[in-house]
Design a protein around this motif. Structure first.
Motif, PDB file in Angstrom:
ATOM      1  N   LEU A 119       0.517  -1.497  -0.180  1.00 15.14           N
ATOM      2  CA  LEU A 119      -0.071   0.027   0.109  1.00 15.14           C
ATOM      3  C   LEU A 119       0.878   1.514   0.200  1.00 15.14           C
ATOM      4  O   LEU A 119       2.475   1.434   0.563  1.00 15.14           O
ATOM      5  N   CYS A 120       0.193   2.326  -0.524  1.00 11.71           N
ATOM      6  CA  CYS A 120       1.068   3.745  -0.503  1.00 11.71           C
ATOM      7  C   CYS A 120       0.127   4.835  -0.015  1.00 11.71           C
ATOM      8  O   CYS A 120      -1.513   4.679   0.184  1.00 11.71           O
ATOM      9  N   LYS A 121       0.721   5.730   1.187  1.00  9.57           N
ATOM     10  CA  LYS A 121       0.160   6.789   1.643  1.00  9.57           C
ATOM     11  C   LYS A 121       0.096   8.116   0.609  1.00  9.57           C
ATOM     12  O   LYS A 121       1.385   8.343  -0.153  1.00  9.57           O
ATOM     13  N   ARG A 122      -0.264   8.379   0.265  1.00  7.02           N
ATOM     14  CA  ARG A 122      -1.089   9.681  -0.171  1.00  7.02           C
ATOM     15  C   ARG A 122      -0.576  10.735  -0.224  1.00  7.02           C
ATOM     16  O   ARG A 122      -0.439  10.939   0.598  1.00  7.02           O
ATOM     17  N   ALA A 123       0.689  11.213  -1.002  1.00  5.27           N
ATOM     18  CA  ALA A 123       1.204  12.975  -1.306  1.00  5.27           C
ATOM     19  C   ALA A 123       0.718  13.698  -1.800  1.00  5.27           C
ATOM     20  O   ALA A 123       1.477  14.542  -1.827  1.00  5.27           O
ATOM     21  N   ILE A 124      -0.077  13.346  -2.350  1.00  9.34           N
ATOM     22  CA  ILE A 124      -1.248  14.152  -3.424  1.00  9.34           C
ATOM     23  C   ILE A 124      -2.901  13.973  -3.338  1.00  9.34           C
ATOM     24  O   ILE A 124      -3.341  13.103  -2.476  1.00  9.34           O
ATOM     25  N   TYR A 128      10.868  -2.143  -3.152  1.00  7.70           N
ATOM     26  CA  TYR A 128      10.026  -0.135  -2.685  1.00  7.70           C
ATOM     27  C   TYR A 128      10.710   0.415  -2.434  1.00  7.70           C
ATOM     28  O   TYR A 128      10.689   0.165  -1.250  1.00  7.70           O
ATOM     29  N   SER A 129       9.498   1.761  -2.456  1.00 10.48           N
ATOM     30  CA  SER A 129      10.293   2.743  -1.939  1.00 10.48           C
ATOM     31  C   SER A 129       9.342   4.047  -2.199  1.00 10.48           C
ATOM     32  O   SER A 129       8.394   4.096  -2.911  1.00 10.48           O
ATOM     33  N   ILE A 130       9.326   5.090  -1.392  1.00  9.28           N
ATOM     34  CA  ILE A 130       8.268   6.059  -1.970  1.00  9.28           C
ATOM     35  C   ILE A 130       8.984   7.180  -2.742  1.00  9.28           C
ATOM     36  O   ILE A 130      10.113   6.618  -3.527  1.00  9.28           O
ATOM     37  N   SER A 131       7.857   7.987  -3.032  1.00  9.08           N
ATOM     38  CA  SER A 131       7.525   8.902  -4.276  1.00  9.08           C
ATOM     39  C   SER A 131       7.231  10.286  -4.092  1.00  9.08           C
ATOM     40  O   SER A 131       6.927  10.601  -2.915  1.00  9.08           O
ATOM     41  N   SER A 132       6.687  10.667  -5.377  1.00 11.36           N
ATOM     42  CA  SER A 132       6.703  11.855  -5.342  1.00 11.36           C
ATOM     43  C   SER A 132       4.830  12.108  -4.592  1.00 11.36           C
ATOM     44  O   SER A 132       4.537  12.929  -4.473  1.00 11.36           O
ATOM     45  N   GLU A 133       4.353  10.841  -5.331  1.00  8.85           N
ATOM     46  CA  GLU A 133       3.529  10.834  -5.042  1.00  8.85           C
ATOM     47  C   GLU A 133       3.290   9.851  -3.694  1.00  8.85           C
ATOM     48  O   GLU A 133       1.744   9.729  -3.484  1.00  8.85           O
ATOM     49  N   SER A 134       3.847   9.426  -3.523  1.00  7.06           N
ATOM     50  CA  SER A 134       3.480   8.326  -1.861  1.00  7.06           C
ATOM     51  C   SER A 134       4.407   8.931  -0.874  1.00  7.06           C
ATOM     52  O   SER A 134       5.664   8.997  -0.617  1.00  7.06           O
ATOM     53  N   LEU A 135       3.907   9.289   0.297  1.00  4.69           N
ATOM     54  CA  LEU A 135       4.028   9.631   1.267  1.00  4.69           C
ATOM     55  C   LEU A 135       5.415   8.325   2.651  1.00  4.69           C
ATOM     56  O   LEU A 135       6.942   8.614   3.264  1.00  4.69           O
ATOM     57  N   GLU A 136       4.991   7.393   2.343  1.00  2.00           N
ATOM     58  CA  GLU A 136       4.867   5.954   2.910  1.00  2.00           C
ATOM     59  C   GLU A 136       4.280   5.058   1.483  1.00  2.00           C
ATOM     60  O   GLU A 136       3.133   4.930   1.076  1.00  2.00           O
ATOM     61  N   VAL A 137       5.460   3.595   1.256  1.00  2.00           N
ATOM     62  CA  VAL A 137       4.572   2.616   1.057  1.00  2.00           C
ATOM     63  C   VAL A 137       5.219   1.896   1.586  1.00  2.00           C
ATOM     64  O   VAL A 137       6.489   1.214   2.221  1.00  2.00           O
ATOM     65  N   GLU A 138       4.428   0.366   2.825  1.00  2.00           N
ATOM     66  CA  GLU A 138       4.370  -0.567   2.817  1.00  2.00           C
ATOM     67  C   GLU A 138       3.945  -1.541   2.765  1.00  2.00           C
ATOM     68  O   GLU A 138       2.354  -1.740   2.064  1.00  2.00           O
ATOM     69  N   THR A 184       2.150   1.429 -10.810  1.00  4.05           N
ATOM     70  CA  THR A 184       3.159   1.256  -9.873  1.00  4.05           C
ATOM     71  C   THR A 184       4.712   1.496  -9.449  1.00  4.05           C
ATOM     72  O   THR A 184       4.986   2.294  -8.326  1.00  4.05           O
ATOM     73  N   ARG A 185       5.475   1.196 -10.080  1.00  2.00           N
ATOM     74  CA  ARG A 185       6.398   1.893 -10.078  1.00  2.00           C
ATOM     75  C   ARG A 185       6.558   3.688 -10.246  1.00  2.00           C
ATOM     76  O   ARG A 185       7.285   3.988  -9.169  1.00  2.00           O
ATOM     77  N   GLU A 186       4.930   4.590 -10.173  1.00  2.00           N
ATOM     78  CA  GLU A 186       5.783   5.622 -10.197  1.00  2.00           C
ATOM     79  C   GLU A 186       5.235   5.908  -8.756  1.00  2.00           C
ATOM     80  O   GLU A 186       5.634   6.554  -7.878  1.00  2.00           O
ATOM     81  N   GLU A 187       4.361   4.866  -8.046  1.00  2.40           N
ATOM     82  CA  GLU A 187       4.010   5.503  -7.680  1.00  2.40           C
ATOM     83  C   GLU A 187       4.559   4.866  -6.319  1.00  2.40           C
ATOM     84  O   GLU A 187       4.837   5.347  -4.705  1.00  2.40           O
ATOM     85  N   ALA A 188       5.128   3.607  -6.108  1.00  2.42           N
ATOM     86  CA  ALA A 188       6.104   2.909  -4.942  1.00  2.42           C
ATOM     87  C   ALA A 188       7.685   1.923  -5.362  1.00  2.42           C
ATOM     88  O   ALA A 188       7.894   1.682  -5.231  1.00  2.42           O
ATOM     89  N   ASN A 189       7.838   2.701  -6.692  1.00  3.32           N
ATOM     90  CA  ASN A 189       8.944   2.416  -6.877  1.00  3.32           C
ATOM     91  C   ASN A 189       9.054   0.413  -7.057  1.00  3.32           C
ATOM     92  O   ASN A 189       9.962   0.305  -6.771  1.00  3.32           O
ATOM     93  N   ALA A 190       8.027  -0.068  -7.330  1.00  3.36           N
ATOM     94  CA  ALA A 190       7.869  -1.388  -7.264  1.00  3.36           C
ATOM     95  C   ALA A 190       7.976  -1.952  -8.574  1.00  3.36           C
ATOM     96  O   ALA A 190       7.148  -1.428  -9.631  1.00  3.36           O
TER      97      ALA A 190
END
Length: 185
Positions: free
Chosen positions: A53-58, A124-134, A86-92
């Motif tokens: 899951l991704c925590k939205r940064a937008i 996976y990792s955070i991106s400009s669109e996600s505050l957290e990814v877990e 999935t790549r843009e939001e979670a680098n996965a």
């Protein structure tokens, strides 16, 4: 819309002959401009027994958790869009299994298509669109902090279907006037 994108003529909003809905019609070149629903594509990424899951940064719903998904781009398939999101939001990176849910979100003119997907590695990792990814197990899902009812529905389906190891295509209709999503299939 006030002016025709083809010729810059003024537009009239009326029902074209032979149609049943009002459309923007150019007074100069007579082009009919259709406004159709937007497609949201994404996936339910699985690694072992957990969901990514991704925590939205937008906005909308900044700070809430969601599955990686977003609007489909021109010149891509829904599957390509799901992998891109999935790549843009979670680098996965994911391997798509199959289309899992399709939801008509009537009141906002959207169609959401989510694929069941698998991750080979927990990378996976955070991106400009996600505050957290877990990665979350079923018990760890922040159910009260999910961004959209469609995401909660998809996750509910996944965890129920996982018990039987059977993941059929799920179709839903959500309308603002409904208190709960209506399951069509």
């Amino acid at each position: 819309m006030n002016y025709c994108p083809n010729c810059a003529g003024t537009l009239t909003f009326s029902i074209p002959e032979g149609d049943h809905l009002p459309r923007h019609i150019c007074d100069n070149c007579n082009t009919i401009h259709y406004s159709n629903p937007k497609v949201i594509t994404g996936c339910v990424p699985i690694y072992q027994d957990k969901v990514l899951l991704c925590k939205r940064a937008i906005e909308p719903r900044k700070g809430y958790w969601t599955l990686p998904a977003g609007f489909m781009e021109n010149n891509e398939s829904t599957l390509e869009g799901a992998m891109r999101e999935t790549r843009e939001e979670a680098n996965a990176e994911v391997k798509i299994s199959h289309l899992y849910t399709i939801t008509s979100i009537v009141h906002v003119n959207q169609v959401q298509m989510l694929y069941l997907a698998y991750m080979d590695k927990p990378e996976y990792s955070i991106s400009s669109e996600s505050l957290e990814v877990e990665l979350f197990s079923e018990e760890e899902i922040p159910w009260d902090e999910l961004a959209f009812p469609t995401i909660k529905k998809a996750l509910t389906y996944y965890f129920a279907d996982r018990k039987n190891n059977h993941f059929p295509l799920r179709e839903n209709v959500v309308n603002r006037s409904m208190q709960h999503p209506k399951e069509a299939v």
